[in-house]
Design a protein around this motif. Structure first.
Motif, PDB file in Angstrom:
ATOM      1  N   PHE A 120       0.838  -1.193   0.000  1.00  0.00           N
ATOM      2  CA  PHE A 120       0.000   0.000   0.000  1.00  0.00           C
ATOM      3  C   PHE A 120       0.872   1.241   0.000  1.00  0.00           C
ATOM      4  O   PHE A 120       2.018   1.214   0.453  1.00  0.00           O
ATOM      5  N   ALA A 121       0.324   2.353  -0.489  1.00  0.00           N
ATOM      6  CA  ALA A 121       0.987   3.656  -0.445  1.00  0.00           C
ATOM      7  C   ALA A 121       0.244   4.532   0.546  1.00  0.00           C
ATOM      8  O   ALA A 121      -0.978   4.433   0.677  1.00  0.00           O
ATOM      9  N   ALA A 122       0.991   5.379   1.249  1.00  0.00           N
ATOM     10  CA  ALA A 122       0.361   6.282   2.211  1.00  0.00           C
ATOM     11  C   ALA A 122       1.255   7.489   2.428  1.00  0.00           C
ATOM     12  O   ALA A 122       2.470   7.425   2.219  1.00  0.00           O
ATOM     13  N   ASP A 123       0.654   8.578   2.886  1.00  0.00           N
ATOM     14  CA  ASP A 123       1.440   9.708   3.338  1.00  0.00           C
ATOM     15  C   ASP A 123       1.776   9.454   4.812  1.00  0.00           C
ATOM     16  O   ASP A 123       1.365   8.439   5.395  1.00  0.00           O
ATOM     17  N   LEU A 124       2.534  10.360   5.422  1.00  0.00           N
ATOM     18  CA  LEU A 124       2.944  10.157   6.807  1.00  0.00           C
ATOM     19  C   LEU A 124       1.739  10.009   7.740  1.00  0.00           C
ATOM     20  O   LEU A 124       1.712   9.072   8.546  1.00  0.00           O
ATOM     21  N   PRO A 125       0.721  10.877   7.651  1.00  0.00           N
ATOM     22  CA  PRO A 125      -0.426  10.679   8.539  1.00  0.00           C
ATOM     23  C   PRO A 125      -1.124   9.327   8.325  1.00  0.00           C
ATOM     24  O   PRO A 125      -1.590   8.707   9.289  1.00  0.00           O
ATOM     25  N   GLY A 126      -1.158   8.840   7.091  1.00  0.00           N
ATOM     26  CA  GLY A 126      -1.747   7.538   6.821  1.00  0.00           C
ATOM     27  C   GLY A 126      -0.965   6.411   7.470  1.00  0.00           C
ATOM     28  O   GLY A 126      -1.539   5.469   8.026  1.00  0.00           O
ATOM     29  N   LEU A 127       0.366   6.499   7.399  1.00  0.00           N
ATOM     30  CA  LEU A 127       1.222   5.515   8.059  1.00  0.00           C
ATOM     31  C   LEU A 127       1.045   5.563   9.575  1.00  0.00           C
ATOM     32  O   LEU A 127       0.942   4.527  10.238  1.00  0.00           O
ATOM     33  N   GLN A 128       1.000   6.766  10.123  1.00  0.00           N
ATOM     34  CA  GLN A 128       0.842   6.901  11.567  1.00  0.00           C
ATOM     35  C   GLN A 128      -0.519   6.383  12.022  1.00  0.00           C
ATOM     36  O   GLN A 128      -0.628   5.753  13.081  1.00  0.00           O
ATOM     37  N   SER A 129      -1.541   6.592  11.227  1.00  0.00           N
ATOM     38  CA  SER A 129      -2.864   6.060  11.549  1.00  0.00           C
ATOM     39  C   SER A 129      -2.864   4.537  11.528  1.00  0.00           C
ATOM     40  O   SER A 129      -3.402   3.883  12.438  1.00  0.00           O
ATOM     41  N   ALA A 130      -2.256   3.955  10.507  1.00  0.00           N
ATOM     42  CA  ALA A 130      -2.165   2.498  10.427  1.00  0.00           C
ATOM     43  C   ALA A 130      -1.392   1.947  11.624  1.00  0.00           C
ATOM     44  O   ALA A 130      -1.754   0.911  12.194  1.00  0.00           O
ATOM     45  N   HIS A 131      -0.339   2.644  12.019  1.00  0.00           N
ATOM     46  CA  HIS A 131       0.458   2.240  13.173  1.00  0.00           C
ATOM     47  C   HIS A 131      -0.405   2.235  14.438  1.00  0.00           C
ATOM     48  O   HIS A 131      -0.390   1.269  15.212  1.00  0.00           O
ATOM     49  N   ARG A 132      -1.164   3.307  14.656  1.00  0.00           N
ATOM     50  CA  ARG A 132      -2.038   3.374  15.841  1.00  0.00           C
ATOM     51  C   ARG A 132      -3.075   2.257  15.815  1.00  0.00           C
ATOM     52  O   ARG A 132      -3.344   1.611  16.832  1.00  0.00           O
ATOM     53  N   GLN A 133      -3.670   2.027  14.640  1.00  0.00           N
ATOM     54  CA  GLN A 133      -4.661   0.951  14.511  1.00  0.00           C
ATOM     55  C   GLN A 133      -4.027  -0.410  14.798  1.00  0.00           C
ATOM     56  O   GLN A 133      -4.626  -1.260  15.455  1.00  0.00           O
ATOM     57  N   ALA A 134      -2.825  -0.615  14.295  1.00  0.00           N
ATOM     58  CA  ALA A 134      -2.136  -1.891  14.501  1.00  0.00           C
ATOM     59  C   ALA A 134      -1.791  -2.107  15.972  1.00  0.00           C
ATOM     60  O   ALA A 134      -1.880  -3.231  16.475  1.00  0.00           O
ATOM     61  N   LEU A 135      -1.421  -1.032  16.657  1.00  0.00           N
ATOM     62  CA  LEU A 135      -1.139  -1.140  18.094  1.00  0.00           C
ATOM     63  C   LEU A 135      -2.375  -1.591  18.860  1.00  0.00           C
ATOM     64  O   LEU A 135      -2.293  -2.476  19.714  1.00  0.00           O
ATOM     65  N   THR A 136      -3.514  -0.992  18.549  1.00  0.00           N
ATOM     66  CA  THR A 136      -4.733  -1.340  19.281  1.00  0.00           C
ATOM     67  C   THR A 136      -5.206  -2.755  18.962  1.00  0.00           C
ATOM     68  O   THR A 136      -5.903  -3.364  19.772  1.00  0.00           O
ATOM     69  N   ARG A 137      -4.836  -3.267  17.810  1.00  0.00           N
ATOM     70  CA  ARG A 137      -5.249  -4.622  17.406  1.00  0.00           C
ATOM     71  C   ARG A 137      -4.162  -5.666  17.672  1.00  0.00           C
ATOM     72  O   ARG A 137      -4.304  -6.820  17.312  1.00  0.00           O
ATOM     73  N   GLU A 138      -3.062  -5.222  18.274  1.00  0.00           N
ATOM     74  CA  GLU A 138      -1.948  -6.099  18.634  1.00  0.00           C
ATOM     75  C   GLU A 138      -1.417  -6.911  17.446  1.00  0.00           C
ATOM     76  O   GLU A 138      -1.139  -8.097  17.554  1.00  0.00           O
ATOM     77  N   LEU A 139      -1.311  -6.241  16.291  1.00  0.00           N
ATOM     78  CA  LEU A 139      -0.744  -6.882  15.110  1.00  0.00           C
ATOM     79  C   LEU A 139       0.777  -6.910  15.226  1.00  0.00           C
ATOM     80  O   LEU A 139       1.380  -6.053  15.872  1.00  0.00           O
ATOM     81  N   LYS A 140       1.399  -7.878  14.575  1.00  0.00           N
ATOM     82  CA  LYS A 140       2.865  -7.868  14.472  1.00  0.00           C
ATOM     83  C   LYS A 140       3.227  -6.756  13.509  1.00  0.00           C
ATOM     84  O   LYS A 140       2.610  -6.631  12.446  1.00  0.00           O
ATOM     85  N   MET A 141       4.228  -5.965  13.891  1.00  0.00           N
ATOM     86  CA  MET A 141       4.635  -4.838  13.057  1.00  0.00           C
ATOM     87  C   MET A 141       6.140  -4.846  12.846  1.00  0.00           C
ATOM     88  O   MET A 141       6.897  -5.246  13.727  1.00  0.00           O
ATOM     89  N   VAL A 142       6.540  -4.379  11.675  1.00  0.00           N
ATOM     90  CA  VAL A 142       7.939  -4.129  11.352  1.00  0.00           C
ATOM     91  C   VAL A 142       7.989  -2.687  10.861  1.00  0.00           C
ATOM     92  O   VAL A 142       7.390  -2.368   9.829  1.00  0.00           O
ATOM     93  N   PRO A 143       8.663  -1.791  11.589  1.00  0.00           N
ATOM     94  CA  PRO A 143       8.702  -0.382  11.203  1.00  0.00           C
ATOM     95  C   PRO A 143       9.981  -0.012  10.460  1.00  0.00           C
ATOM     96  O   PRO A 143      11.018  -0.666  10.593  1.00  0.00           O
ATOM     97  N   TYR A 144       9.890   1.056   9.684  1.00  0.00           N
ATOM     98  CA  TYR A 144      11.064   1.668   9.057  1.00  0.00           C
ATOM     99  C   TYR A 144      10.840   3.176   9.158  1.00  0.00           C
ATOM    100  O   TYR A 144       9.840   3.683   8.651  1.00  0.00           O
ATOM    101  N   VAL A 145      11.749   3.873   9.843  1.00  0.00           N
ATOM    102  CA  VAL A 145      11.623   5.321  10.015  1.00  0.00           C
ATOM    103  C   VAL A 145      12.629   6.045   9.136  1.00  0.00           C
ATOM    104  O   VAL A 145      13.647   5.472   8.729  1.00  0.00           O
ATOM    105  N   HIS A 146      12.341   7.304   8.848  1.00  0.00           N
ATOM    106  CA  HIS A 146      13.159   8.099   7.933  1.00  0.00           C
ATOM    107  C   HIS A 146      14.623   8.150   8.353  1.00  0.00           C
ATOM    108  O   HIS A 146      15.529   8.074   7.507  1.00  0.00           O
ATOM    109  N   ALA A 147      14.900   8.259   9.638  1.00  0.00           N
ATOM    110  CA  ALA A 147      16.280   8.373  10.113  1.00  0.00           C
ATOM    111  C   ALA A 147      17.121   7.148   9.757  1.00  0.00           C
ATOM    112  O   ALA A 147      18.353   7.241   9.692  1.00  0.00           O
ATOM    113  N   MET A 148      16.481   6.024   9.476  1.00  0.00           N
ATOM    114  CA  MET A 148      17.225   4.811   9.124  1.00  0.00           C
ATOM    115  C   MET A 148      17.917   4.937   7.768  1.00  0.00           C
ATOM    116  O   MET A 148      18.862   4.197   7.498  1.00  0.00           O
ATOM    117  N   PHE A 149      17.487   5.874   6.932  1.00  0.00           N
ATOM    118  CA  PHE A 149      18.174   6.096   5.656  1.00  0.00           C
ATOM    119  C   PHE A 149      19.595   6.642   5.869  1.00  0.00           C
ATOM    120  O   PHE A 149      20.440   6.524   4.994  1.00  0.00           O
TER     121      PHE A 149
END
Length: 135
Positions: free
Chosen positions: A61-90
Protein backbone atom coordinates in the motif's frame (compact mmCIF):
# COMPACT_ATOMS: atom_id res chain seq x y z
CA UNK A 1 -7.56 -19.28 1.78
CA UNK A 2 -5.44 -17.61 4.50
CA UNK A 3 -6.63 -16.61 7.97
CA UNK A 4 -3.91 -13.99 8.17
CA UNK A 5 -2.81 -11.13 5.99
CA UNK A 6 0.45 -9.29 5.31
CA UNK A 7 0.38 -5.61 4.38
CA UNK A 8 3.42 -3.48 3.55
CA UNK A 9 2.78 0.26 3.65
CA UNK A 10 5.27 2.61 1.99
CA UNK A 11 5.32 6.38 2.14
CA UNK A 12 4.27 7.84 -1.18
CA UNK A 13 6.73 10.77 -1.24
CA UNK A 14 9.92 8.69 -1.38
CA UNK A 15 12.25 8.26 -4.33
CA UNK A 16 11.71 4.96 -6.16
CA UNK A 17 14.97 3.48 -4.86
CA UNK A 18 13.90 4.35 -1.30
CA UNK A 19 10.48 2.72 -1.76
CA UNK A 20 12.09 -0.46 -3.07
CA UNK A 21 14.64 -0.45 -0.26
CA UNK A 22 11.93 -0.03 2.38
CA UNK A 23 9.77 -2.81 0.88
CA UNK A 24 12.76 -5.17 0.80
CA UNK A 25 13.64 -4.52 4.43
CA UNK A 26 10.02 -4.79 5.57
CA UNK A 27 9.60 -8.12 3.75
CA UNK A 28 12.67 -9.56 5.46
CA UNK A 29 11.29 -8.32 8.78
CA UNK A 30 8.01 -10.13 8.18
CA UNK A 31 9.85 -13.34 7.33
CA UNK A 32 11.94 -13.04 10.50
CA UNK A 33 8.95 -12.20 12.71
CA UNK A 34 6.76 -15.00 11.34
CA UNK A 35 9.08 -17.84 10.29
CA UNK A 36 6.16 -20.27 10.27
CA UNK A 37 4.70 -18.29 7.36
CA UNK A 38 7.63 -19.29 5.13
CA UNK A 39 6.99 -21.87 2.47
CA UNK A 40 9.27 -24.73 1.55
CA UNK A 41 12.50 -24.22 -0.46
CA UNK A 42 12.22 -24.14 -4.24
CA UNK A 43 13.85 -26.63 -6.56
CA UNK A 44 14.02 -26.41 -10.34
CA UNK A 45 13.85 -29.25 -12.86
CA UNK A 46 17.65 -29.63 -12.71
CA UNK A 47 17.52 -30.06 -8.91
CA UNK A 48 19.10 -26.66 -8.18
CA UNK A 49 18.10 -25.54 -4.70
CA UNK A 50 16.64 -22.06 -4.02
CA UNK A 51 15.56 -20.17 -0.94
CA UNK A 52 12.16 -20.05 0.70
CA UNK A 53 9.61 -17.27 0.33
CA UNK A 54 6.60 -16.26 2.34
CA UNK A 55 3.81 -18.71 1.60
CA UNK A 56 1.12 -16.04 1.30
CA UNK A 57 0.73 -12.82 -0.68
CA UNK A 58 2.00 -9.48 0.61
CA UNK A 59 -0.06 -6.48 -0.43
CA UNK A 60 1.84 -3.21 -0.85
CA UNK A 61 0.00 0.00 0.00
CA UNK A 62 0.99 3.66 -0.44
CA UNK A 63 0.36 6.28 2.21
CA UNK A 64 1.44 9.71 3.34
CA UNK A 65 2.94 10.16 6.81
CA UNK A 66 -0.43 10.68 8.54
CA UNK A 67 -1.75 7.54 6.82
CA UNK A 68 1.22 5.51 8.06
CA UNK A 69 0.84 6.90 11.57
CA UNK A 70 -2.86 6.06 11.55
CA UNK A 71 -2.17 2.50 10.43
CA UNK A 72 0.46 2.24 13.17
CA UNK A 73 -2.04 3.37 15.84
CA UNK A 74 -4.66 0.95 14.51
CA UNK A 75 -2.14 -1.89 14.50
CA UNK A 76 -1.14 -1.14 18.09
CA UNK A 77 -4.73 -1.34 19.28
CA UNK A 78 -5.25 -4.62 17.41
CA UNK A 79 -1.95 -6.10 18.63
CA UNK A 80 -0.74 -6.88 15.11
CA UNK A 81 2.86 -7.87 14.47
CA UNK A 82 4.64 -4.84 13.06
CA UNK A 83 7.94 -4.13 11.35
CA UNK A 84 8.70 -0.38 11.20
CA UNK A 85 11.06 1.67 9.06
CA UNK A 86 11.62 5.32 10.01
CA UNK A 87 13.16 8.10 7.93
CA UNK A 88 16.28 8.37 10.11
CA UNK A 89 17.22 4.81 9.12
CA UNK A 90 18.17 6.10 5.66
CA UNK A 91 21.14 7.90 7.25
CA UNK A 92 22.57 4.93 9.18
CA UNK A 93 25.05 2.37 8.01
CA UNK A 94 24.21 -0.74 10.01
CA UNK A 95 21.54 -2.57 11.95
CA UNK A 96 22.57 -1.45 15.46
CA UNK A 97 22.45 2.19 14.31
CA UNK A 98 18.97 1.58 12.86
CA UNK A 99 17.74 0.41 16.25
CA UNK A 100 19.37 3.41 17.95
CA UNK A 101 17.67 6.00 15.72
CA UNK A 102 14.37 4.14 15.98
CA UNK A 103 14.51 4.11 19.76
CA UNK A 104 15.42 7.82 19.82
CA UNK A 105 12.29 8.76 17.84
CA UNK A 106 9.04 10.06 19.27
CA UNK A 107 7.02 6.87 19.89
CA UNK A 108 3.74 8.78 19.64
CA UNK A 109 4.66 10.35 16.27
CA UNK A 110 7.07 8.03 14.48
CA UNK A 111 8.52 9.48 11.28
CA UNK A 112 7.52 6.34 9.40
CA UNK A 113 8.48 5.71 5.81
CA UNK A 114 7.31 2.10 5.92
CA UNK A 115 5.37 -0.30 8.07
CA UNK A 116 4.69 -4.01 7.69
CA UNK A 117 1.67 -5.56 9.38
CA UNK A 118 0.75 -9.19 9.95
CA UNK A 119 -2.23 -10.65 11.72
CA UNK A 120 -5.82 -11.74 11.30
CA UNK A 121 -7.27 -10.57 7.97
CA UNK A 122 -10.00 -8.40 9.47
CA UNK A 123 -7.61 -6.67 11.86
CA UNK A 124 -5.10 -5.88 9.10
CA UNK A 125 -7.93 -4.67 6.84
CA UNK A 126 -9.07 -2.24 9.55
CA UNK A 127 -5.52 -0.96 10.03
CA UNK A 128 -5.09 -0.22 6.30
CA UNK A 129 -8.64 1.05 5.75
CA UNK A 130 -8.64 4.02 3.40
CA UNK A 131 -5.17 3.30 1.96
CA UNK A 132 -4.71 2.48 -1.71
CA UNK A 133 -2.65 -0.32 -3.16
CA UNK A 134 0.68 1.01 -4.39
CA UNK A 135 0.55 1.87 -8.10
Amino acid sequence: MFDTKVALIVRDDLAVWQKLNVVAFLATGVAAAIPEALGEPYEDAANHQYGRMLGQPMLVFAADLPGLQSAHRQALTRELKMVPYVHAMFSTGHDAANREVFRAGDAANLDLVGLALHGPKKAVDKAVKGLSLHA
